[in-house]
Design a protein around this motif. Sequence first.
Motif, PDB file in Angstrom:
ATOM      1  N   ARG A  10      -0.245 -17.820  -0.027  1.00  0.00           N
ATOM      2  CA  ARG A  10       0.869 -16.874  -0.007  1.00  0.00           C
ATOM      3  C   ARG A  10       0.306 -15.461   0.025  1.00  0.00           C
ATOM      4  O   ARG A  10      -0.527 -15.095  -0.798  1.00  0.00           O
ATOM      5  N   ARG A  11       0.764 -14.679   0.986  1.00  0.00           N
ATOM      6  CA  ARG A  11       0.262 -13.325   1.156  1.00  0.00           C
ATOM      7  C   ARG A  11       1.337 -12.302   0.823  1.00  0.00           C
ATOM      8  O   ARG A  11       2.517 -12.618   0.789  1.00  0.00           O
ATOM      9  N   ARG A  12       0.902 -11.105   0.549  1.00  0.00           N
ATOM     10  CA  ARG A  12       1.839 -10.025   0.267  1.00  0.00           C
ATOM     11  C   ARG A  12       2.760  -9.825   1.463  1.00  0.00           C
ATOM     12  O   ARG A  12       2.357  -9.988   2.607  1.00  0.00           O
ATOM     13  N   ALA A  13       3.990  -9.462   1.170  1.00  0.00           N
ATOM     14  CA  ALA A  13       4.966  -9.339   2.245  1.00  0.00           C
ATOM     15  C   ALA A  13       6.021  -8.310   1.864  1.00  0.00           C
ATOM     16  O   ALA A  13       6.031  -7.772   0.752  1.00  0.00           O
ATOM     17  N   ARG A  14       6.876  -8.019   2.804  1.00  0.00           N
ATOM     18  CA  ARG A  14       8.019  -7.143   2.586  1.00  0.00           C
ATOM     19  C   ARG A  14       9.261  -7.985   2.332  1.00  0.00           C
ATOM     20  O   ARG A  14       9.402  -9.084   2.857  1.00  0.00           O
ATOM     21  N   GLN A 143      10.274  -7.813  11.544  1.00  0.00           N
ATOM     22  CA  GLN A 143       9.005  -7.143  11.795  1.00  0.00           C
ATOM     23  C   GLN A 143       8.934  -5.739  11.198  1.00  0.00           C
ATOM     24  O   GLN A 143       7.897  -5.077  11.306  1.00  0.00           O
ATOM     25  N   HIS A 147      10.910  -2.750   3.316  1.00  0.00           N
ATOM     26  CA  HIS A 147      11.711  -3.790   2.687  1.00  0.00           C
ATOM     27  C   HIS A 147      13.103  -3.695   3.321  1.00  0.00           C
ATOM     28  O   HIS A 147      13.612  -2.578   3.532  1.00  0.00           O
ATOM     29  N   SER A 188      14.435 -14.132   2.892  1.00  0.00           N
ATOM     30  CA  SER A 188      13.659 -14.774   1.820  1.00  0.00           C
ATOM     31  C   SER A 188      14.579 -15.202   0.683  1.00  0.00           C
ATOM     32  O   SER A 188      14.397 -16.256   0.080  1.00  0.00           O
ATOM     33  N   LEU A 230       6.233 -10.344  -4.724  1.00  0.00           N
ATOM     34  CA  LEU A 230       5.700  -9.991  -3.411  1.00  0.00           C
ATOM     35  C   LEU A 230       4.282  -9.448  -3.518  1.00  0.00           C
ATOM     36  O   LEU A 230       3.402  -9.794  -2.721  1.00  0.00           O
ATOM     37  N   VAL A 236      -3.043  -8.891   2.919  1.00  0.00           N
ATOM     38  CA  VAL A 236      -2.919  -9.281   4.322  1.00  0.00           C
ATOM     39  C   VAL A 236      -4.089  -8.691   5.101  1.00  0.00           C
ATOM     40  O   VAL A 236      -4.308  -7.475   5.068  1.00  0.00           O
TER      41      VAL A 236
END
Length: 309
Positions: A10-14, A143, A147, A188, A230, A236
């Motif tokens: 699991r990677r950091r995300a918005r 994309q 956030h 999400s 998050l 990433v």
Amino acid sequence: MAFEIRRAERRRARARVGIDGPAGAGKTHGALLFAAGLAPGGRIVVIDTEHGSAEMEAGKANIPPFDVCPLEAPYSPKRYVEAIHACEAAGADVLIIDSLSHAWSGTGGALDQVDRIAGSGNRFTAWRDVTPQHNALVDAILQSPCHVIVTMRTKMEYALETDGNGKTKVKKLGMAPIQREGMEYEMSVVFDVEQERHLARATKDRTSLFDGAPPDIITPAHGARFREWLESGAPVPPKATTGSGDGRRVRMLTRIVEMEEAVGSDIAEHLASECGVTVLDAASDEELATYGKRLRAAVDARSSAQVGA
């Protein structure tokens, strides 16, 4: 083209959050409170299709300062995409689209375009022209470097079923968002807010933070929990850049150059150094986004100083 096979992590995300409910449920209020916890002190921009209703929230308890980007009819998906890119270029940390339903059912929205194109003719052919527009809107949301929180109106959904005696009856299936079917699966987390008590229940949750929890009023604490989740992911890896970029990158670079001119070369060079940016074309999108936000803050500070002088 070579394919990469790697261990899943699991990677950091918005954030991609949906808040749906009927009129008067408090979707806008909840979105702003969630944003307050999601990006403390960050710039929150609301794309407002509700004729200024978002600004009615300004100054209320626990509501953070926020900006608005009014969007009036026609509510075509293409205009939504343009508004999203404008907010990104302005340095938004959290983008609230209030409401996404207009892109589907509003004047100039997807359904309206299909009706006008098809007339009394072939609706399938009309959808062939409109679907790519809506797909581009979904892509812009997914994309975005911001956030993103979207609000969606809901309506009662019905189905026809046949009972044991062969009689056809209308069955209520519950409330469904006014949007293309399956739109909630792009998010999400999705909260469904009831009208009377404004209680929110997670109907979809990839994080497992809110799934199964009793209905509750949305507060900044919800956004803070999501932010912590998050940020707990793995970093990433930076993407290789070619320098040409897509349309969004070009717009970001153009806006950065404009702000560099506004603050002056000395300040721009200092901020670029702090953000690790040496050559604009060689910088990653994340580095450019950070640099752009620092420049925006410097531009705002200079404007405030000039007003107070």
